[in-house]
Enzyme design. Structure first.
Site, PDB file in Angstrom:
ATOM      1  N   SER A  69       0.854  -1.372   0.059  1.00 40.81           N
ATOM      2  CA  SER A  69      -0.039  -0.241  -0.019  1.00 40.81           C
ATOM      3  C   SER A  69       0.950   1.139   0.013  1.00 40.81           C
ATOM      4  CB  SER A  69      -0.992  -0.221   1.204  1.00 40.81           C
ATOM      5  OG  SER A  69      -1.781   0.942   1.227  1.00 40.81           O
ATOM      6  N   ASP A 297      -3.186   6.736  -2.836  1.00 41.34           N
ATOM      7  CA  ASP A 297      -2.003   5.904  -2.225  1.00 41.34           C
ATOM      8  C   ASP A 297      -1.821   4.796  -3.071  1.00 41.34           C
ATOM      9  OD1 ASP A 297      -3.681   4.283  -1.786  1.00 41.34           O
ATOM     10  OD2 ASP A 297      -2.851   3.779   0.168  1.00 41.34           O
ATOM     11  N   ASP A 299      -1.942   1.621  -3.518  1.00 42.58           N
ATOM     12  CA  ASP A 299      -2.775   0.506  -3.914  1.00 42.58           C
ATOM     13  C   ASP A 299      -4.191   1.160  -4.141  1.00 42.58           C
ATOM     14  OD1 ASP A 299      -3.126   0.959  -1.216  1.00 42.58           O
ATOM     15  OD2 ASP A 299      -3.712  -1.182  -1.018  1.00 42.58           O
ATOM     16  N   ALA A 393      -8.098   9.816   9.068  1.00 43.63           N
ATOM     17  CA  ALA A 393      -7.502  10.816   8.786  1.00 43.63           C
ATOM     18  C   ALA A 393      -6.614  10.726   7.457  1.00 43.63           C
ATOM     19  CB  ALA A 393      -6.821  11.700   9.928  1.00 43.63           C
ATOM     20  N   PRO A 519       2.495   2.072  18.602  1.00 44.97           N
ATOM     21  CA  PRO A 519       3.280   1.193  17.505  1.00 44.97           C
ATOM     22  C   PRO A 519       2.748   1.124  16.247  1.00 44.97           C
ATOM     23  CG  PRO A 519       2.487  -0.036  19.053  1.00 44.97           C
ATOM     24  CD  PRO A 519       2.092   0.901  19.525  1.00 44.97           C
ATOM     25  N   THR A 522       2.270  -1.237  10.312  1.00 39.63           N
ATOM     26  CA  THR A 522       2.693  -1.503   8.876  1.00 39.63           C
ATOM     27  C   THR A 522       4.330  -1.005   8.678  1.00 39.63           C
ATOM     28  OG1 THR A 522       2.171   0.796   8.484  1.00 39.63           O
ATOM     29  CG2 THR A 522       0.488  -0.956   8.002  1.00 39.63           C
TER      30      THR A 522
END
Ligand code: G16
Length: 562
Positions: A69, A297, A299, A393, A519, A522
């Site tokens: 992505s 983005d 993908d 967001a 954390p 990705t």
């Protein structure tokens, strides 16, 4: 399938997709994601798991998307798609992680264990749809996925290069033929007209057909103009828009940039994540002030908009702005068709700008809930409303309509008073244009353009609905990002000790200050978010909180990353 036939599982692993690394890998926010070179055995094993999952679901089709992505080119990833086109059921993430990490020698036994644990009937047929993004490592990984499916005697169908949402749509259609036809192009009707029943429409017919239909009812007026610039992130979304563009007949004039040619690198200094996080325009897109620009983005599952003013200052319209635009328009239509018993709600994450949440509750008077990062969490929460609008967001989101909502709106479209019928018809087209399986940049783009056109608004009018609080996002690299634990939809940090109280102290020194850390699921980083009354203060607060993370959570290197 008798246990002896599982030997082929080991044979494929040893001969074609051996595990060559001991690095532990976990099914995260959106599947497995890491350097592409570490993934081949993982993708092969996910092919196995997809077949098992399909059998547990009585042979219904499961999807496998090869993509990282928004991540940069050297990364890649894989995620599984459940039969309704939604993300893999969360309880299977642990199984996926276990299967991905066992040694090749233990793979056969672990596969047998999983089959027993989930009670899969291995005599059933199994079907897996496989798609990939434009990364040069994707074809090799897609081949590993096919081998995984073959090893357990499932049937793999490859879709080649598709956006993630197109694959989600096709999986849903394959399992529910009233939703559409599981193809990009559709089967029956020519260039994307909205004819035939919904079940006869491929992806383009559904989205573009509905857009053209609604445009026939909403003439261009006011300060809306039909020119839209698009930053394709050098990924698959721009390529698909290039196909769609030809069939738009001037209803929308797309000017496309960053389509992957001219040496442009995927997501590098362009694309929705870059634009949102850096708050700067993408490279490779040139335009006049106040020109509306949409940024996708890699993908094609996220969308943000922006424009530049006369001083070249960038103004961002992110997922929060898109959510409020769509929610307010659907609310208007619901009022106009007097469907007062349908409850609309909005779902956000901790990243939602405080000003957007205030606007939604106080001005739109729409209930709003906050959940953990990850589309799966938002999607689930949105299902509790008759109409659930969910957006992160970062531009990832969609609108979900319950069966009750669809039935009510259809009834009003047929039986209501003329004005009610008109509003209900528009709403039905709006539903048609929506990819309800997952956040979809292409579908969202057409939804946004429809609302702006209906209201005769330009991008500045849209921006003026409310004013965002200045914010900043940073990343910190630490030895082990899982040393950070969070609670309260990631708004509070429960470990390491002392970090939350330090954040509280820092936040208290800023007007309208808010900050949290978590954390990433990705990337191998800790994300830091801060907002405050001025950009300077938001930047300072983010830097101070990053330093606290660095000091208390085992920062790597000399200092936190920008
Ligand atoms: C994925 C998820 C999103 C999430 C994003 C960032 O997006 O689908 O829900 O917001 O990762 O997650 P994190 O902050 O945990 O790294 P995408 O567009 O990369 O698939």
């Amino acid at each position: 399938m008798p246990p002896s036939s599982l030997r082929v599982v080991y044979a494929f692993a040893r001969e074609m997709h051996p595990k060559t690394t001991d690095v532990f890998i976990e099914y995260g926010t959106a599947g497995f994601r890491t350097k592409a070179s570490l993934l081949e055995h993982v993708v092969y094993r996910m092919g196995l798991l997809a077949v098992i999952r399909s059998r547990v679901k009585n042979g219904r089709t499961i999807g496998m998307m090869i993509t990282a992505s928004h991540n940069l080119e050297p990364d890649n990833g894989v995620k599984l798609i459940d039969p309704e086109g939604e993300m893999l059921e969360q309880s299977w993430e642990e199984i996926a992680t276990r299967l991905a990490n066992v040694s090749d020698n233990d793979l056969e036994a672990t596969t047998a264990e999983v089959i027993k644990q989930v009670n899969a009937d291995m005599g059933l047929k199994a079907s897996v749809f496989i798609g990939m993004d434009t990364r040069y490592t994707s074809p090799r990984l897609a081949a590993a996925a096919v081998h995984g499916v073959m090893a357990l005697k499932g049937t793999a169908k490859e879709f080649g290069i598709v956006t993630t949402p197109i694959l989600h749509y096709c999986v849903r259609c394959r399992n529910d033929n009233t939703y559409g036809t599981p193809t990009e192009e559709g089967r029956k009707y020519g260039p994307y007209s909205l004819v035939g029943t919904p079940g006869e429409r491929g992806y383009y017919e559904k989205i573009v057909g509905a857009f053209k239909n609604i445009r026939g009812k909403l003439p261009v007026h006011g300060s809306y103009n039909t020119t839209l610039y698009v930053d394709g992130a050098n990924g698959v979304g721009g390529k698909k828009l290039n196909i769609i563009k030809k069939s738009l007949d001037g209803e929308l004039d797309l000017v496309l940039y960053n389509l992957g040619g001219n040496g442009g690198k995927l997501n590098l200094n362009c694309g929705a994540d870059f634009v949102k996080v850096s708050q700067t325009p993408p490279v490779g897109v040139e335009h006049a002030p106040f020109q509306r620009v949409a940024s996708l983005d890699g993908d094609g599952d996220r969308l943000v908009y922006y424009y530049l003013d006369n001083n070249n200052k960038m103004h961002l319209l992110d997922g929060d702005k898109i959510a409020t635009l769509l929610a307010s328009y659907v609310t208007e239509l619901l009022k106009a068709c007097e469907a007062t018993d349908l409850k609309l709600g909005l779902v956000q994450t901790a990243y939602a700008n405080g000003a957007s949440t205030k606007y939604i509750t106080e001005d739109l008077k729409v209930p709003v809930s906050c959940v953990k990062t990850g589309v799966k969490h938002l999607h689930h929460a949105a299902q509790s409303y008759d109409i659930g609008v969910y957006f992160e967001a970062n531009g990832h989101g969609t609108v979900l309509y319950s069966d009750k909502a669809k039935t009510t709106i259809r009834r009003i479209a047929q039986e209501g008073e003329p004005e009610q019928r008109k509003a209900a018809q528009l709403l039905l087209n709006f539903i048609d244009m929506t990819n309800e399986t997952v956040g979809d940049a292409i579908s969202d783009l057409f939804l946004v353009e429809t609302v702006l056109c209906a209201r005769g608004q330009n991008v500045k009018d849209w921006m003026e609905a409310y004013t965002d609080l200045p914010c900043r996002q940073l990343k910190v690299t630490v030895q082990d990002r899982n040393a950070i634990s969070t609670a309260d939809a990631e708004r509070r940090c429960t470990a390491p000790e002392g970090l939350q109280s330090r954040i509280d102290e820092l936040v208290a020194t800023y007007k309208s200050g808010r900050s949290f850390v978590r954390p990433s699921g990705t990337e191998d980083v800790v994300r830091v978010y801060a907002e405050a009354d001025t950009q300077e203060n938001a930047d300072k607060l983010a830097a101070e909180v990053s330093q606290a993370v660095f000091d208390l959570a085992g920062g790597v290197g000399d200092r936190p990353l920008a």
